[in-house]
Design an enzyme around this catalytic site. Structure first.
Site, PDB file in Angstrom:
ATOM      1  N   GLN A  20       0.863  -0.914  -0.195  1.00  0.00           N
ATOM      2  CA  GLN A  20      -0.333   0.288  -0.025  1.00  0.00           C
ATOM      3  C   GLN A  20       0.823   1.535   0.490  1.00  0.00           C
ATOM      4  O   GLN A  20       0.491   2.360  -0.315  1.00  0.00           O
ATOM      5  CB  GLN A  20      -0.833   0.163   0.882  1.00  0.00           C
ATOM      6  CG  GLN A  20      -1.696  -1.143   0.972  1.00  0.00           C
ATOM      7  CD  GLN A  20      -3.482  -0.750   2.394  1.00  0.00           C
ATOM      8  OE1 GLN A  20      -2.637  -1.466   3.447  1.00  0.00           O
ATOM      9  NE2 GLN A  20      -4.348  -0.288   1.868  1.00  0.00           N
ATOM     10  N   ARG A  77       3.626  -0.005  13.805  1.00  0.00           N
ATOM     11  CA  ARG A  77       3.402  -1.279  12.280  1.00  0.00           C
ATOM     12  C   ARG A  77       3.172  -1.088  11.273  1.00  0.00           C
ATOM     13  O   ARG A  77       2.696  -0.879  10.260  1.00  0.00           O
ATOM     14  CB  ARG A  77       1.833  -1.976  12.680  1.00  0.00           C
ATOM     15  CG  ARG A  77       1.485  -3.356  12.237  1.00  0.00           C
ATOM     16  CD  ARG A  77      -0.003  -3.212  12.714  1.00  0.00           C
ATOM     17  NE  ARG A  77      -0.105  -4.910  11.594  1.00  0.00           N
ATOM     18  CZ  ARG A  77      -0.874  -4.937  10.859  1.00  0.00           C
ATOM     19  NH1 ARG A  77      -1.813  -4.172  11.173  1.00  0.00           N
ATOM     20  NH2 ARG A  77      -1.219  -6.143  10.024  1.00  0.00           N
ATOM     21  N   HIS A 123       1.544  -9.185   4.995  1.00  0.00           N
ATOM     22  CA  HIS A 123       0.073  -8.405   4.637  1.00  0.00           C
ATOM     23  C   HIS A 123      -0.052  -8.115   3.002  1.00  0.00           C
ATOM     24  O   HIS A 123      -1.066  -7.733   2.123  1.00  0.00           O
ATOM     25  CB  HIS A 123       0.069  -6.525   4.836  1.00  0.00           C
ATOM     26  CG  HIS A 123      -0.834  -5.801   5.476  1.00  0.00           C
ATOM     27  ND1 HIS A 123      -0.835  -5.713   6.245  1.00  0.00           N
ATOM     28  CD2 HIS A 123      -2.430  -5.496   4.553  1.00  0.00           C
ATOM     29  CE1 HIS A 123      -2.735  -5.098   6.248  1.00  0.00           C
ATOM     30  NE2 HIS A 123      -2.889  -4.706   5.181  1.00  0.00           N
ATOM     31  N   GLU A 169      -5.110 -10.365   8.899  1.00  0.00           N
ATOM     32  CA  GLU A 169      -6.612 -10.897   8.214  1.00  0.00           C
ATOM     33  C   GLU A 169      -5.973 -11.921   6.988  1.00  0.00           C
ATOM     34  O   GLU A 169      -7.048 -11.317   6.772  1.00  0.00           O
ATOM     35  CB  GLU A 169      -7.237  -9.382   7.866  1.00  0.00           C
ATOM     36  CG  GLU A 169      -6.934  -8.017   9.104  1.00  0.00           C
ATOM     37  CD  GLU A 169      -7.739  -6.957   8.391  1.00  0.00           C
ATOM     38  OE1 GLU A 169      -8.477  -6.776   6.840  1.00  0.00           O
ATOM     39  OE2 GLU A 169      -7.899  -6.293   8.874  1.00  0.00           O
ATOM     40  N   ASN A 309      -7.521  -5.962  14.928  1.00  0.00           N
ATOM     41  CA  ASN A 309      -7.993  -4.652  13.053  1.00  0.00           C
ATOM     42  C   ASN A 309      -9.721  -4.676  13.690  1.00  0.00           C
ATOM     43  O   ASN A 309     -10.400  -5.307  13.545  1.00  0.00           O
ATOM     44  CB  ASN A 309      -7.986  -5.208  12.579  1.00  0.00           C
ATOM     45  CG  ASN A 309      -6.283  -5.092  11.804  1.00  0.00           C
ATOM     46  OD1 ASN A 309      -5.575  -4.993  12.715  1.00  0.00           O
ATOM     47  ND2 ASN A 309      -5.821  -5.451  10.407  1.00  0.00           N
ATOM     48  N   TYR A 311     -12.225  -1.642  13.031  1.00  0.00           N
ATOM     49  CA  TYR A 311     -13.239  -0.431  12.477  1.00  0.00           C
ATOM     50  C   TYR A 311     -14.640   0.046  12.068  1.00  0.00           C
ATOM     51  O   TYR A 311     -15.163   0.841  12.625  1.00  0.00           O
ATOM     52  CB  TYR A 311     -13.140  -0.388  10.450  1.00  0.00           C
ATOM     53  CG  TYR A 311     -11.598  -0.589   9.907  1.00  0.00           C
ATOM     54  CD1 TYR A 311     -11.047   0.722   9.706  1.00  0.00           C
ATOM     55  CD2 TYR A 311     -11.314  -2.175   9.881  1.00  0.00           C
ATOM     56  CE1 TYR A 311      -9.577   1.247   9.771  1.00  0.00           C
ATOM     57  CE2 TYR A 311      -9.178  -1.922   9.591  1.00  0.00           C
ATOM     58  CZ  TYR A 311      -8.546  -0.346   9.342  1.00  0.00           C
ATOM     59  OH  TYR A 311      -7.715  -0.879   9.202  1.00  0.00           O
ATOM     60  N   GLU A 380      -5.364  -2.110  13.913  1.00  0.00           N
ATOM     61  CA  GLU A 380      -5.895  -1.267  13.114  1.00  0.00           C
ATOM     62  C   GLU A 380      -6.593  -0.465  13.340  1.00  0.00           C
ATOM     63  O   GLU A 380      -7.506  -1.472  14.089  1.00  0.00           O
ATOM     64  CB  GLU A 380      -5.882  -2.254  11.594  1.00  0.00           C
ATOM     65  CG  GLU A 380      -4.644  -1.962  10.944  1.00  0.00           C
ATOM     66  CD  GLU A 380      -5.117  -2.763   9.276  1.00  0.00           C
ATOM     67  OE1 GLU A 380      -5.996  -1.959   9.427  1.00  0.00           O
ATOM     68  OE2 GLU A 380      -4.427  -3.486   9.177  1.00  0.00           O
ATOM     69  N   TRP A 429      -4.663   3.300  11.770  1.00  0.00           N
ATOM     70  CA  TRP A 429      -4.548   2.950  10.206  1.00  0.00           C
ATOM     71  C   TRP A 429      -5.021   4.078   9.639  1.00  0.00           C
ATOM     72  O   TRP A 429      -6.121   4.041  10.039  1.00  0.00           O
ATOM     73  CB  TRP A 429      -5.805   1.673   9.905  1.00  0.00           C
ATOM     74  CG  TRP A 429      -6.063   1.810   8.553  1.00  0.00           C
ATOM     75  CD1 TRP A 429      -6.219   2.131   7.237  1.00  0.00           C
ATOM     76  CD2 TRP A 429      -4.019   0.794   7.850  1.00  0.00           C
ATOM     77  NE1 TRP A 429      -5.111   1.777   6.327  1.00  0.00           N
ATOM     78  CE2 TRP A 429      -4.501   1.019   6.307  1.00  0.00           C
ATOM     79  CE3 TRP A 429      -3.070   0.031   8.434  1.00  0.00           C
ATOM     80  CZ2 TRP A 429      -3.230   0.304   5.393  1.00  0.00           C
ATOM     81  CZ3 TRP A 429      -2.567  -0.665   7.474  1.00  0.00           C
ATOM     82  CH2 TRP A 429      -2.884  -0.697   6.254  1.00  0.00           C
ATOM     83  N   GLU A 436      -5.458   1.638  -1.716  1.00  0.00           N
ATOM     84  CA  GLU A 436      -6.517   1.033  -0.711  1.00  0.00           C
ATOM     85  C   GLU A 436      -6.978   0.247  -1.578  1.00  0.00           C
ATOM     86  O   GLU A 436      -8.330  -0.343  -1.811  1.00  0.00           O
ATOM     87  CB  GLU A 436      -7.797   2.180  -0.191  1.00  0.00           C
ATOM     88  CG  GLU A 436      -9.142   1.326   0.487  1.00  0.00           C
ATOM     89  CD  GLU A 436      -8.441   0.920   1.110  1.00  0.00           C
ATOM     90  OE1 GLU A 436      -7.126   0.670   2.172  1.00  0.00           O
ATOM     91  OE2 GLU A 436      -9.690   0.478   2.229  1.00  0.00           O
ATOM     92  N   TRP A 437      -6.063  -0.762  -2.016  1.00  0.00           N
ATOM     93  CA  TRP A 437      -6.629  -1.913  -2.240  1.00  0.00           C
ATOM     94  C   TRP A 437      -7.357  -2.155  -3.586  1.00  0.00           C
ATOM     95  O   TRP A 437      -7.137  -0.872  -4.364  1.00  0.00           O
ATOM     96  CB  TRP A 437      -6.782  -3.258  -1.630  1.00  0.00           C
ATOM     97  CG  TRP A 437      -6.149  -3.272  -0.275  1.00  0.00           C
ATOM     98  CD1 TRP A 437      -6.458  -2.510   1.283  1.00  0.00           C
ATOM     99  CD2 TRP A 437      -4.513  -4.485  -0.195  1.00  0.00           C
ATOM    100  NE1 TRP A 437      -5.085  -3.035   1.365  1.00  0.00           N
ATOM    101  CE2 TRP A 437      -4.414  -3.914   1.382  1.00  0.00           C
ATOM    102  CE3 TRP A 437      -4.087  -4.311  -1.406  1.00  0.00           C
ATOM    103  CZ2 TRP A 437      -2.958  -4.488   1.234  1.00  0.00           C
ATOM    104  CZ3 TRP A 437      -2.751  -5.185  -1.186  1.00  0.00           C
ATOM    105  CH2 TRP A 437      -2.324  -4.896   0.112  1.00  0.00           C
TER     106      TRP A 437
END
Ligand code: PNW
Length: 478
Positions: A20, A77, A123, A169, A309, A311, A380, A429, A436-437
């Site tokens: 990323q 990280r 990752h 993840e 992680n 969100y 995250e 994060w 962003e993928w």
């Protein structure tokens, strides 16, 4: 009034991941990863972009460290690009010393500034060579052996790292990579999206293999390195908080629990309890691999800490029809509005993310209770902002929405610690906007604005200076 409830050595800081931010895909002998290949397939990335340049962090480690200093961060990280270390990836393939030297120096530079590195070994950027050679994560024997070798090379090379994260993840690698096909390598049963894939089976095989690879690396670390290097090792799992859509309906209450089991316990139950959750065994039958006695003996107990992680949250509504073959949620619906009309939280740029700090407190308690009070590092937590990318620069830098997100979530963390949850660290994060993928660069998660048109220059946003003071007032002074 906040009181100091966090331990004196609580570690807080920011997180990123190799593909990323690094760019420089061909520098110093790096081989391609599955994300390099995936980004080349038209239609897979929203803005047609890739990680080819990203934040150019491979060439800007000093700038990134300066940014961390500016925030006051105590920890950082980041993840290692496997194909920089072993360009083709396998245990008999050549090792690339230049790749090792890059990360070794970075760790030294961080430590010189008093910043503790948290290093993620994987990752999502699997060496493409392994996907092509034997099907990557689908191949239990080969993948587990190659990952074990790769991890040993790094344990040996960078003993100064004291916090190792085996996988980021695994849910995303399995479900998004092998069920929905949204992420590399893009396998799915949906033939309009991919020529290969079986969403009813492959994701469950991949999850099993990731657990075995994780446990193999942990065994290697514990047997060969832990005594002399004194570090800790664990896996990072993602998981959203849940609320029953109708709290008075026992079927929704049950479905909410099942949602946590299908996302978190899929990995955490084998590690902490030594078996897959009963709800998954029941729904998936023999599509969920079973453990041999040797395998589960390896996996059970394989976490020194729980990497979390987190969100967002969802309302969970049970389904009354039998589960579809490609269902991975636990035969339920995830919603943003409850039966009584309550909303989970405001919209963001990410279709899946709506802030709900109370959910964080609830989930920390749930994890702590189910797994016997493990040490937890939140690895995250953060948010995107609806339409941020289209705002004028001054407004992007004044990201009150993100600052407020951190205030709410850090407060929830402190409350969970008061509830008795053993949280030892928090990595927001992300340190900076990045790739962003599948959403490309349109979605920004950084506390720092990265000017992609202006030579990747970094501009700290308001939120970059919000996180530190929150923790400074919460951490005990003596
Ligand atoms: C995490 N979802 O990914 C990753 O670890 C980061 O690399 C990523 O940038 C960050 O969260 C923000 O997205 C996720 O669709 C990606 O539910 C997608 C989902 C969840 C997590």
């Amino acid at each position: 009034m906040t009181t100091a409830v966090l331990p004196k050595d609580f570690l807080w800081g920011f997180a990123t991941a190799s593909y990323q931010i690094e760019g420089a895909p061909e520098a110093d002998g790096r081989g391609p990863s599955i994300w390099d290949s995936f980004c080349k397939i038209p239609g897979k990335i929203a803005d047609g972009s890739s990680g080819d340049v990203a934040c150019d962090s491979y060439n800007r480690t000093a700038e990134d460290i300066a940014l961390l200093k500016l925030t006051g961060a105590k920890a950082y990280r980041f993840s290692i690009s496997w194909s920089r270390i072993i360009p083709i990836g396998g245990r008999k393939d050549p090792i690339n010393q230049a790749g090792i030297d890059f990360y070794k120096k970075f760790v030294d530079d961080l430590l010189a500034e008093g910043i503790t590195p948290f290093v993620t070994l994987f990752h999502w950027d699997l060496p493409d060579g392994l996907d092509k050679r034997y099907g990557g994560l689908l191949n239990k024997e080969e993948f587990v052996a190659d990952y074990g070798h790769y991890s040993r090379v790094l344990f040996e090379a960078i003993p100064k790292v004291k916090y190792w994260i085996t996988f980021n993840e695994p849910w995303c690698s399995s479900i998004l990579g092998y069920s929905t096909g949204l992420f590399a390598p893009g396998h799915t049963s949906d033939r309009t999206k991919s020529a290969v894939g079986d969403s009813s089976r492959e994701c469950w095989t991949v999850g099993h293999n990731l657990l075995l690879a994780h446990a193999t690396a942990v065994k290697i670390y514990r047997e060969e390195f832990k005594a002399k290097d004194g570090g800790e090792i664990g896996i990072t799992l993602n998981g959203d908080a849940v609320y029953p859509w109708d709290p008075s309906d026992p079927l929704d209450v049950e479905a909410a629990e099942r949602k946590l089991e299908f996302s978190i316990s899929w990995f955490a139950d084998p590690i902490y309890l030594g078996h897959y959750p009963a709800s998954m065994v029941k729904q998936l039958g023999d599509r969920l691999p079973s453990w041999t006695p040797e395998e589960i003996a390896l996996v059970k107990g394989s976490n020194d800490f729980y990497g979390m992680n987190h969100y967002t949250a969802n309302y969970i509504k049970h389904k009354s029809t039998p589960a579809e073959a490609d269902d991975f949620l636990g035969n339920l619906e995830t919603l943003f509005t409850a039966k009584n009309g309550d909303g989970i939280g405001p919209e963001t740029q990410s279709f899946w993310l709506r802030p709900n700090p109370q959910g964080f407190r609830n989930l920390l308690n749930w994890i702590s209770k189910r797994y016997g009070g493990p040490k937890i590092y939140c690895t995250e937590n953060g948010t995107s902002l609806k339409g941020e990318n289209d705002l004028p620069r001054e407004q992007i830098l004044d990201d009150e929405f993100r600052a407020e997100y951190f205030r709410g979530y850090v407060d929830a963390l402190a409350k969970a610690v008061q509830d008795g949850v053993d949280v030892r660290g928090y990595l927001a994060w992300s340190l900076m906007d990045n790739f962003e993928w599948a959403e490309g660069y349109e979605t920004r998660f950084g506390v720092t604005f990265v000017d992609y048109e202006g030579g990747q220059k970094r501009y700290p946003k308001k939120s970059a200076k919000t996180v530190g003071p929150l923790f400074e007032s919460l951490i005990k002074k003596d």
